[in-house]
Write an enzyme that holds these catalytic residues in place. Structure first.
Site, mmCIF file in Angstrom:
data_model
loop_
_atom_site.group_PDB
_atom_site.id
_atom_site.type_symbol
_atom_site.label_atom_id
_atom_site.label_comp_id
_atom_site.label_asym_id
_atom_site.label_seq_id
_atom_site.Cartn_x
_atom_site.Cartn_y
_atom_site.Cartn_z
ATOM 1 N N HIS A 254 34.763 53.153 41.915
ATOM 2 C CA HIS A 254 35.515 52.992 40.670
ATOM 3 C C HIS A 254 34.570 52.705 39.514
ATOM 4 O O HIS A 254 33.423 52.276 39.709
ATOM 5 C CB HIS A 254 36.509 51.833 40.784
ATOM 6 N N ASP A 256 34.667 50.265 36.127
ATOM 7 C CA ASP A 256 35.442 49.126 35.623
ATOM 8 C C ASP A 256 36.194 49.542 34.357
ATOM 9 O O ASP A 256 35.589 50.102 33.433
ATOM 10 C CB ASP A 256 34.518 47.952 35.307
ATOM 11 N N HIS A 310 30.588 52.719 40.815
ATOM 12 C CA HIS A 310 29.964 51.883 41.837
ATOM 13 C C HIS A 310 30.985 51.518 42.912
ATOM 14 O O HIS A 310 32.177 51.774 42.780
ATOM 15 C CB HIS A 310 29.371 50.615 41.211
ATOM 16 N N ARG A 320 29.489 38.316 52.218
ATOM 17 C CA ARG A 320 28.802 38.554 50.949
ATOM 18 C C ARG A 320 29.670 38.019 49.822
ATOM 19 O O ARG A 320 30.891 38.154 49.862
ATOM 20 C CB ARG A 320 28.543 40.049 50.744
#
Length: 389
Positions: A254, A256, A310, A320
């Site tokens: 996607h 942002d 990204h 993470r």
């Protein structure tokens, strides 16, 4: 890239984006609950988390890291004119290509960053019932989300998030109030840390806006003033271990929809950027912030600067965590490029809109992907034509 399976039905969206679950399906089926304490030990992954073959992460562990441009802000922060011009030149080159870079010597306290990561552990290690006190409601952009199981029916991300709003112009401490009102007094210390962290991110992002203004030739104050009184979003991301990282994604591909993202990731890799027709990993750097351009700034630049595509992959061994600050204008501010970026050779690319319009589009009608801004522009134009008839 796969089209998202959404649970809401828009009034007018291009047909190519209308592959969605029915309302009856949403009303009659109990949504899947993403409980990391249980699912991170399961090798039998629920179908909703399995991504299409053409979007599954590569099993090639030798993918070459992307050599990310590093922007040193020390000279800019100390008012050095030459360093400021060099920083604006570098940021302009990067944003013409892929809109992704690192910043170092940024002036944000290491202790504050470490505390912000520590508070993430404290929140996400709480029992699911405690975290659900901040449950994100359907159609809203803030709150706790265990994956997005109540919103989407397929291609679910393997993660938990907590999102909350930060208002620059507010005389009250909006972040502190959010934690106190939503989770109770036992979480006051989290609110204190994240209030301070958001204030630091606000200052940093407005400084980057000065450099972006210089790089586009509209002056260092133009975009900084545009974002006065911004209503931004802070998000805590937690990606639990996954026994089948070859099938899942922590976050799907996607761009942002916001203006600028400032991300701080821990030492566990997982972030990838799509550059030159391939996915490239970004090595963690605890001393740097990851910065990327979003769709709203792409519109502000009249399409000159690229919104960064990204995603995040999962791993089998370690959780993470990342801290994401999304700079957004005030909701009623009209998003349009400055006159210096529009001429006979550079006609308007996107229609005027407000951040409130784009936010509603992504929360109720369209799941953010690499085509959000294009789909939203078509949506705005179609609705305006409909209103004029």
């Amino acid at each position: 890239m796969a089209i998202d399976c959404m649970r809401s039905i828009p009034s007018m969206i291009p047909k190519t984006h209308q592959i969605m679950a029915s309302i009856d399906d949403h009303n009659n089926k109990k949504p899947l609950v993403f409980d990391a304490s249980f699912l991170n030990h399961q090798s039998n992954i629920p179908q909703q988390f399995i991504w299409p073959d053409d979007e599954k992460p590569s099993t090639n562990i030798y993918l070459e890291d992307l050599p990310v441009p590093i922007l040193d802000l020390q000279g800019f922060l100390f008012g050095d004119p030459e360093a400021t011009l060099e920083a604006s030149r570098l940021i302009g080159e990067v944003c013409l290509r892929h809109g992704f870079f690192l910043v170092v010597n940024h002036g944000v306290s290491d202790k504050l960053v470490k505390n912000a990561h520590k508070m993430m552990d404290e929140f996400f290690e709480q029992p699911l019932a405690q975290k659900q006190k901040a449950q994100r409601k359907l159609g809203e952009h803030c709150g706790y989300a265990s994956s997005f199981t109540g919103r989407f029916s397929c291609n679910l991300p393997w993660k938990e998030t907590l999102s909350f709003q930060f208002e620059e112009s507010s005389s009250s401490k909006t972040v502190q109030e959010y934690f106190n009102n939503t989770l109770g007094h036992n979480f006051d210390h989290l609110g204190t840390v994240y209030q301070e962290y958001c204030e630091a991110m606000s200052q940093l992002s407005l400084g980057i806006m000065e450099l972006l203004g210089l790089s586009l030739g509209v002056g260092r104050q133009h975009f900084k003033e545009f974002f006065n009184g911004h209503e931004s979003v802070m998000r805590l991301n937690y990606y639990p271990p996954c026994q089948r990282p070859d099938l899942t994604l922590g976050t799907g591909p996607h761009c942002d929809p916001t203006s600028l993202t400032i991300l701080h990731q821990d030492q566990v890799g997982g972030l990838q950027v799509f550059v030159d027709d391939q996915w490239r990993p970004i090595s963690p750097n605890f001393n740097a912030f990851v910065v990327n351009i979003g769709d709203t700034f792409t519109a502000l630049s009249n399409g000159r600067y690229k919104s960064c595509l990204h995603r995040a992959v999962t791993n089998i061994e370690k959780p993470r965590k990342s801290l994401a600050f999304f700079l957004c204008p005030s909701k009623d501010r009209v998003v349009k490029p400055p006159k210096e970026l529009v001429n006979d050779e550079n006609q308007r690319v996107y229609p005027d809109f407000t951040w409130a319009m784009l936010l509603e589009f992504t929360q109720k009608h369209y799941r953010s992907d690499m085509n959000t801004l294009k789909a939203f522009s078509e949506y705005v134009k179609l609705n305006r034509v409909d209103q004029e008839m």
